[in-house]
Design an enzyme around this catalytic site. Sequence first.
Site, short mmCIF file in Angstrom:
data_model
loop_
_atom_site.label_atom_id
_atom_site.label_comp_id
_atom_site.label_asym_id
_atom_site.label_seq_id
_atom_site.Cartn_x
_atom_site.Cartn_y
_atom_site.Cartn_z
N GLU A 196 26.12 35.12 37.37
CA GLU A 196 25.00 34.22 37.64
C GLU A 196 23.81 34.50 36.72
O GLU A 196 22.85 33.74 36.71
CB GLU A 196 24.57 34.34 39.10
CG GLU A 196 25.55 33.69 40.05
CD GLU A 196 25.12 33.76 41.50
OE1 GLU A 196 24.14 34.50 41.79
OE2 GLU A 196 25.76 33.11 42.33
N LYS A 197 23.87 35.60 35.99
CA LYS A 197 22.78 35.86 35.03
C LYS A 197 22.63 34.66 34.08
O LYS A 197 21.54 34.28 33.71
CB LYS A 197 23.09 37.13 34.25
CG LYS A 197 22.44 37.17 32.91
CD LYS A 197 21.69 38.39 32.66
CE LYS A 197 20.90 38.33 31.39
NZ LYS A 197 21.53 37.62 30.29
N SER A 226 24.42 42.32 27.21
CA SER A 226 24.87 43.02 25.99
C SER A 226 23.71 43.14 25.01
O SER A 226 23.65 44.07 24.22
CB SER A 226 26.02 42.26 25.35
OG SER A 226 27.05 42.11 26.29
N GLY A 273 32.51 40.65 24.67
CA GLY A 273 32.58 42.09 24.44
C GLY A 273 31.26 42.79 24.72
O GLY A 273 30.40 42.24 25.41
N ALA A 274 31.12 44.02 24.17
CA ALA A 274 29.96 44.88 24.48
C ALA A 274 29.83 44.96 26.01
O ALA A 274 28.77 44.70 26.59
CB ALA A 274 28.68 44.37 23.83
N LEU A 275 30.93 45.32 26.63
CA LEU A 275 31.04 45.24 28.09
C LEU A 275 30.10 46.23 28.78
O LEU A 275 29.94 47.36 28.36
CB LEU A 275 32.48 45.53 28.52
CG LEU A 275 33.55 44.59 27.93
CD1 LEU A 275 34.92 44.93 28.52
CD2 LEU A 275 33.22 43.12 28.19
N HIS A 300 29.81 42.89 33.43
CA HIS A 300 31.17 42.39 33.12
C HIS A 300 32.19 43.06 34.04
O HIS A 300 33.12 42.42 34.53
CB HIS A 300 31.55 42.74 31.68
CG HIS A 300 30.73 42.06 30.63
ND1 HIS A 300 29.90 42.75 29.78
CD2 HIS A 300 30.62 40.75 30.28
CE1 HIS A 300 29.32 41.90 28.95
NE2 HIS A 300 29.73 40.69 29.24
N GLN A 354 24.81 28.33 32.28
CA GLN A 354 26.16 28.35 31.69
C GLN A 354 27.22 28.14 32.79
O GLN A 354 28.18 27.39 32.61
CB GLN A 354 26.40 29.68 30.99
CG GLN A 354 27.85 29.96 30.63
CD GLN A 354 28.02 31.20 29.78
OE1 GLN A 354 27.82 31.15 28.58
NE2 GLN A 354 28.40 32.31 30.39
O1 PAF Z 1 28.76 34.53 28.61
C1 PAF Z 1 29.40 34.81 27.58
O2 PAF Z 1 29.63 35.96 27.24
C2 PAF Z 1 29.90 33.67 26.70
O3 PAF Z 1 29.00 32.62 26.70
C3 PAF Z 1 31.32 33.19 27.08
C4 PAF Z 1 31.35 32.60 28.46
C5 PAF Z 1 32.28 34.35 26.98
C6 PAF Z 1 31.78 32.12 26.10
O4 PAF Z 1 31.83 32.59 24.79
#
Ligand code: PAF
Length: 283
Positions: A150-151, A188, A33-35, A39, A155
Amino acid sequence: MTAPILRRLADLRARTAEWKRAGEVIGVVPTMGALHAGHLSLVEAACAACDRVIVTIFVNPRQFNNPEDLASYPRTEHEDAQKLAAHAVDAIYVPDPEEIYPPGFATTVSVEGLTDVMEGAFRPGHFDGVATVCAKLFLQTAADRAFFGEKDFQQLKVVRRMAADLDIPVEIVGRPTVREASGLALSSRNLRLSPDGRERAARLHAVMQEVAAELAGGKPLDGLVATAHERLREAGFAEIEYLELRAEEDLAPLVRPDRPARLFAAAWMDGVRLIDNIPVPAS
Ligand code: PAF
């Protein structure tokens, strides 16, 4: 038109089953969230590449190693839904916590190797939380494609490894970092910066670009780190957790960009932890 907000897995499954029966390609954009525009660029990419798009919003407690960070993480569901209304999203999945972690939940997905360094080293348990929730979201949404920025490059690598290792039939799509005009990577957490801090935080990207240019010119990383730290401190960064050059393929540490490489950094401004990474041209 605003997409329906679904909070129950059964409701989500009823829709995805119908889409699957019709042979439609499902894309998912997992978020907390907090788009922001970063996003929304993922949402746009998903809409362009898929027949159906699900945006998930779940502030995942298991990936926070710091309770204060979890408590202060922005929660803006109403505004998020409004922002998504401008896009061709088919469902917004905001699972009730027990849909992700039902009573008795006892499974952790842990990716080895890639998680030992950088974010994994500074945020113990973080990637276990990310890998576990992403595995659940991929399975719950039955997505064919999942879109990540990619930020959070580390992950992206961890999630791609996890999906491949667990034979989850989802293609992981990485998309470029979206930045403010100042160069600050959208996040965010930027919402928690003061206006002045936000301006000063843009120095992180500028200093990283300076280091990347020196690396591309043939200088080794060791000779550049001290000056870069000094410049970041001058800009007001209180603590620099890491500034590292790593191979894109396996995140192995590098001194020179002699294969596809990225420069990664994490530093604190105004009590907010910021991360960034940029590609470094080969020297
Ligand atoms: O990048 C994020 O916002 C989070 O790590 C994710 C991929 C939604 C998993 O909770």
